[in-house]
Design a protein around this motif. Sequence first.
Motif, PDB file in Angstrom:
ATOM      1  N   UNK A  25      26.472  31.669  28.657  1.00 57.81           N
ATOM      2  CA  UNK A  25      26.190  32.082  30.033  1.00 57.81           C
ATOM      3  C   UNK A  25      25.423  30.989  30.768  1.00 57.81           C
ATOM      4  N   UNK A  26      24.398  30.450  30.137  1.00 56.44           N
ATOM      5  CA  UNK A  26      23.591  29.379  30.729  1.00 56.44           C
ATOM      6  C   UNK A  26      24.446  28.133  30.991  1.00 56.44           C
ATOM      7  N   UNK A  27      25.270  27.751  30.004  1.00 58.36           N
ATOM      8  CA  UNK A  27      26.130  26.573  30.169  1.00 58.36           C
ATOM      9  C   UNK A  27      27.132  26.792  31.304  1.00 58.36           C
ATOM     10  N   UNK A  28      27.679  27.991  31.400  1.00 61.68           N
ATOM     11  CA  UNK A  28      28.630  28.290  32.469  1.00 61.68           C
ATOM     12  C   UNK A  28      27.997  28.177  33.844  1.00 61.68           C
ATOM     13  N   UNK A  29      26.788  28.672  33.964  1.00 55.26           N
ATOM     14  CA  UNK A  29      26.059  28.534  35.236  1.00 55.26           C
ATOM     15  C   UNK A  29      25.799  27.055  35.525  1.00 55.26           C
ATOM     16  N   UNK A  34      23.554  22.776  38.297  1.00 56.37           N
ATOM     17  CA  UNK A  34      22.682  21.644  38.037  1.00 56.37           C
ATOM     18  C   UNK A  34      23.215  20.582  37.083  1.00 56.37           C
ATOM     19  N   UNK A  35      24.254  20.832  36.298  1.00 62.39           N
ATOM     20  CA  UNK A  35      24.833  19.792  35.446  1.00 62.39           C
ATOM     21  C   UNK A  35      26.333  19.615  35.699  1.00 62.39           C
ATOM     22  N   UNK A  36      26.748  19.949  36.877  1.00 65.09           N
ATOM     23  CA  UNK A  36      28.164  19.867  37.243  1.00 65.09           C
ATOM     24  C   UNK A  36      28.715  18.446  37.081  1.00 65.09           C
ATOM     25  N   UNK A  37      27.962  17.449  37.523  1.00 56.91           N
ATOM     26  CA  UNK A  37      28.433  16.067  37.412  1.00 56.91           C
ATOM     27  C   UNK A  37      28.512  15.609  35.961  1.00 56.91           C
ATOM     28  N   UNK A  42      32.702  14.531  31.352  1.00 55.92           N
ATOM     29  CA  UNK A  42      33.305  14.846  30.055  1.00 55.92           C
ATOM     30  C   UNK A  42      34.788  15.150  30.133  1.00 55.92           C
ATOM     31  N   UNK A  43      35.300  15.439  31.311  1.00 55.09           N
ATOM     32  CA  UNK A  43      36.713  15.779  31.436  1.00 55.09           C
ATOM     33  C   UNK A  43      37.527  14.512  31.188  1.00 55.09           C
ATOM     34  N   UNK A  44      38.403  14.534  30.187  1.00 52.02           N
ATOM     35  CA  UNK A  44      39.176  13.329  29.857  1.00 52.02           C
ATOM     36  C   UNK A  44      40.063  12.886  31.020  1.00 52.02           C
ATOM     37  N   UNK A  45      40.183  11.586  31.183  1.00 51.69           N
ATOM     38  CA  UNK A  45      41.014  11.040  32.259  1.00 51.69           C
ATOM     39  C   UNK A  45      42.486  11.398  32.096  1.00 51.69           C
ATOM     40  N   UNK A  46      42.925  11.626  30.856  1.00 49.32           N
ATOM     41  CA  UNK A  46      44.331  11.941  30.632  1.00 49.32           C
ATOM     42  C   UNK A  46      44.707  13.352  31.091  1.00 49.32           C
ATOM     43  N   UNK A  47      43.719  14.187  31.363  1.00 48.28           N
ATOM     44  CA  UNK A  47      43.998  15.552  31.810  1.00 48.28           C
ATOM     45  C   UNK A  47      44.466  15.498  33.263  1.00 48.28           C
ATOM     46  N   UNK A 103      31.073   7.350  27.544  1.00 48.14           N
ATOM     47  CA  UNK A 103      30.564   7.959  28.769  1.00 48.14           C
ATOM     48  C   UNK A 103      29.222   8.632  28.500  1.00 48.14           C
ATOM     49  N   UNK A 104      28.216   8.257  29.266  1.00 45.79           N
ATOM     50  CA  UNK A 104      26.897   8.872  29.123  1.00 45.79           C
ATOM     51  C   UNK A 104      26.811  10.121  29.981  1.00 45.79           C
ATOM     52  N   UNK A 105      26.400  11.207  29.374  1.00 43.62           N
ATOM     53  CA  UNK A 105      26.169  12.480  30.061  1.00 43.62           C
ATOM     54  C   UNK A 105      25.345  13.353  29.127  1.00 43.62           C
ATOM     55  N   UNK A 106      24.538  14.213  29.679  1.00 46.69           N
ATOM     56  CA  UNK A 106      23.701  15.134  28.898  1.00 46.69           C
ATOM     57  C   UNK A 106      22.713  14.408  27.991  1.00 46.69           C
ATOM     58  N   UNK A 107      22.304  13.227  28.362  1.00 48.04           N
ATOM     59  CA  UNK A 107      21.391  12.477  27.525  1.00 48.04           C
ATOM     60  C   UNK A 107      22.063  11.811  26.337  1.00 48.04           C
ATOM     61  N   UNK A 108      23.362  11.933  26.243  1.00 47.75           N
ATOM     62  CA  UNK A 108      24.122  11.275  25.171  1.00 47.75           C
ATOM     63  C   UNK A 108      24.466   9.873  25.662  1.00 47.75           C
ATOM     64  N   UNK A 109      23.507   8.978  25.499  1.00 48.17           N
ATOM     65  CA  UNK A 109      23.625   7.654  26.095  1.00 48.17           C
ATOM     66  C   UNK A 109      23.807   6.536  25.072  1.00 48.17           C
ATOM     67  N   UNK A 110      24.093   6.915  23.820  1.00 51.06           N
ATOM     68  CA  UNK A 110      24.411   5.917  22.802  1.00 51.06           C
ATOM     69  C   UNK A 110      25.626   6.406  22.017  1.00 51.06           C
ATOM     70  N   UNK A 111      26.326   5.446  21.409  1.00 49.85           N
ATOM     71  CA  UNK A 111      27.469   5.831  20.577  1.00 49.85           C
ATOM     72  C   UNK A 111      27.038   6.747  19.443  1.00 49.85           C
TER      73      UNK A 111
END
Length: 146
Positions: A25-29, A34-37, A42-47, A103-111
Amino acid sequence: MSGRDQTKETTAQTLTRLALGGFMTFAGIGHMTFVREDFQAQVPDFLPLDKDFVVLASGVAEISFGVAMLATKQPQRRTVGMLLAAFFVAIFPGNISQYLTRTSAFGLDTDQKRFIRLFFQPVLVAAALWSTGAIGNKGALGKRRG
């Protein structure tokens, strides 16, 4: 056993199910606010769909799954668990894409962080199935005793 489902949910299953319901529920909101961008990243370019549409639609799905995890009773709860597990599998390519495209998002900024995250998806799948009774000793996918 009568036609009525008599499977008893354990405390651990209940807590896991409620945590997943709250998380979804929290993730969906978050998808819509607030984390839409970050989700768009995360949406793959091939989609072949608009990234914002994908994020909003998956947000609606996540809110729906969250509410269903919190409110649905057995035997329908098993179905919710199976559908949520399938959803987690369906969105996994986005996690893989985030790792492969660096791609960095959600604080995932390293491989390393993006790679480690990949191992949490199977845990979510298992948690959705187990907490709803879809797998386990008396689950729909497990062996029935009695």
